[in-house]
Design a protein around this motif. Sequence first.
Motif, short mmCIF file in Angstrom:
data_model
loop_
_atom_site.label_atom_id
_atom_site.label_comp_id
_atom_site.label_asym_id
_atom_site.label_seq_id
_atom_site.Cartn_x
_atom_site.Cartn_y
_atom_site.Cartn_z
N ASN A 61 -8.75 1.84 13.06
CA ASN A 61 -8.58 1.47 11.46
C ASN A 61 -7.16 1.98 10.77
O ASN A 61 -6.55 1.32 10.10
CB ASN A 61 -9.64 2.23 10.74
CG ASN A 61 -11.11 1.37 10.80
OD1 ASN A 61 -11.01 0.10 10.64
ND2 ASN A 61 -12.11 1.72 10.87
N ASN A 62 -6.83 2.91 11.27
CA ASN A 62 -5.48 3.60 10.49
C ASN A 62 -4.42 3.00 11.06
O ASN A 62 -3.54 2.59 10.12
CB ASN A 62 -5.38 5.05 10.99
CG ASN A 62 -6.36 6.09 10.14
OD1 ASN A 62 -6.91 5.91 9.12
ND2 ASN A 62 -6.88 7.12 10.86
N ASN A 63 -4.35 2.37 12.22
CA ASN A 63 -3.25 1.45 12.50
C ASN A 63 -3.18 0.16 11.97
O ASN A 63 -2.01 -0.37 11.61
CB ASN A 63 -3.42 1.34 14.30
CG ASN A 63 -2.93 2.68 14.85
OD1 ASN A 63 -2.01 3.29 14.51
ND2 ASN A 63 -3.39 2.74 16.13
N ASN A 64 -4.46 -0.50 11.74
CA ASN A 64 -4.56 -1.76 11.15
C ASN A 64 -4.03 -1.53 9.69
O ASN A 64 -3.41 -2.49 9.01
CB ASN A 64 -5.97 -2.21 11.14
CG ASN A 64 -6.30 -2.61 12.59
OD1 ASN A 64 -5.44 -3.07 13.30
ND2 ASN A 64 -7.59 -2.74 12.64
N TRP A 65 -4.47 -0.28 9.01
CA TRP A 65 -4.01 -0.38 7.53
C TRP A 65 -2.70 0.00 7.37
O TRP A 65 -2.19 -0.48 6.29
CB TRP A 65 -4.92 1.15 7.05
CG TRP A 65 -4.61 1.18 5.34
CD1 TRP A 65 -3.94 2.34 5.20
CD2 TRP A 65 -4.95 0.31 4.45
NE1 TRP A 65 -3.98 2.16 3.34
CE2 TRP A 65 -4.44 1.05 3.28
CE3 TRP A 65 -5.45 -0.95 4.49
CZ2 TRP A 65 -4.68 0.28 2.05
CZ3 TRP A 65 -5.43 -1.62 3.23
CH2 TRP A 65 -4.94 -0.85 1.95
N LYS A 66 -1.86 0.32 8.39
CA LYS A 66 -0.20 0.44 8.38
C LYS A 66 0.19 -0.79 7.82
O LYS A 66 1.25 -0.98 7.34
CB LYS A 66 0.23 1.19 9.66
CG LYS A 66 -0.03 2.48 9.77
CD LYS A 66 0.41 3.23 11.20
CE LYS A 66 0.23 4.79 11.22
NZ LYS A 66 0.61 5.07 12.43
N ASP A 67 -0.41 -1.94 8.57
CA ASP A 67 0.07 -3.35 8.43
C ASP A 67 0.12 -3.70 7.00
O ASP A 67 0.72 -4.52 6.55
CB ASP A 67 -0.79 -4.27 9.12
CG ASP A 67 -0.61 -4.19 10.64
OD1 ASP A 67 0.45 -3.35 11.01
OD2 ASP A 67 -1.43 -4.59 11.50
N TYR A 68 -0.56 -3.01 6.01
CA TYR A 68 -1.04 -3.23 4.72
C TYR A 68 -0.08 -2.31 3.69
O TYR A 68 -0.17 -2.44 2.66
CB TYR A 68 -2.26 -3.34 4.18
CG TYR A 68 -3.25 -4.33 4.71
CD1 TYR A 68 -3.40 -5.61 4.46
CD2 TYR A 68 -3.66 -4.15 6.07
CE1 TYR A 68 -3.96 -6.81 4.85
CE2 TYR A 68 -4.50 -5.23 6.82
CZ TYR A 68 -4.60 -6.50 5.93
OH TYR A 68 -5.30 -7.42 6.50
N GLN A 69 0.96 -1.54 4.36
CA GLN A 69 1.77 -0.60 3.55
C GLN A 69 3.06 -1.23 3.51
O GLN A 69 3.43 -2.05 4.10
CB GLN A 69 1.68 0.76 4.17
CG GLN A 69 0.46 1.25 4.39
CD GLN A 69 -0.44 1.27 3.37
OE1 GLN A 69 0.00 2.11 2.33
NE2 GLN A 69 -1.57 0.87 3.14
#
Length: 355
Positions: free
Chosen positions: A6-14
């Motif tokens: 989840n954290n890795n996927n959220w990085k794509d939205y930063q």
Amino acid sequence: MNVAENNNNWKDYQKEIADDQFFYERSCIRQTFFPGSEAAFLKIMRDILGKEIFDEPNLHTCTAIGYHTDILPFETTMTVIARIFALMTEAGYENFVPSCVTSFGLFTEVTEEWKKHPEMLEQTRDALYKATGRTFETPKNIAHPSDLIYKFRFDLKEKMPYSLVNRFTGKPLRVVDHIGCHYAKTFPQYGIGGAEFPCVLSGMVEAWGGETIDYPERRHCCGFGFRQYLIQANRGYSIANSKKKFESMEPYEPDFMVANCPGCTMFLDKWQYAIAEMENKTYDKHGYGIPVLTYEEMTALLLGFDPWELGLQLHQVQVERLLDKIGIPYNPDDKYKGKSGKILPKPEKPRNLLV
């Protein structure tokens, strides 16, 4: 999916946001609609956060409204934007901060085109030099001011005497966040959270004690749409879009709305007045309407800025009830006081929208 995934996927939205040394580009329409917001942003950045931000006095329109209404060709727009970048280069800055969401979208569009088509960049360099004798470098970083407030939201929280909590009930204020279309929909990778999960405003609201309302038309356009409003015969489309949003959020009883686009803030505010006059309808229980704030106004209020110096009296939906909920003091006698100290004539009251 585990937490790490989840954290890795959220990085794509930063997105990358610079820490300091910003070149600020003012908005042509913001200075007309909400002049106090830009002044408040500069004061917050300099005096409260201690950041270096350069306010260039020789700026001009980015042409966004003319470009999006097909008045100006793209070549002209690129050359005008190149002159703005030349001013940034001459001042010695690399981090570009455009005040307006539409400008943010247009600067992003132009720089993306230059990356894909280097020959267009060279043609623009040539056109600018022939017209002005100037040269320029493209920005190392482009961030919208709402990005910066979001980035430093916890630093600001430590300095806030107020929070987004109803002092009468002790409960979080219920807030509708509205993201300008040109912030995250045109180039999702350059908006915090992208087009699907934009959190640049909800992140501020929740960090400062408020509750974000998720309602069916949360991502629906405010109704500005350029052609929908600038052409008088099309304005019915504009107000119909805003009405759809108001009707969708009404059952959730928001305390206020916050937006990061000048056009969105203006239309969500003033169309409430228009609908009240046309249909004798307001979207709160008491007939006052739902206050609409810019993100700078919301931030500045919590930091203790004077509401009238921010220019909140210029809004169509008035804010006193919201200020009372938060516990922000204000002097009603100063509401229409001019810079000279003289009390200006009060505007005519609406027929159906309470003030």
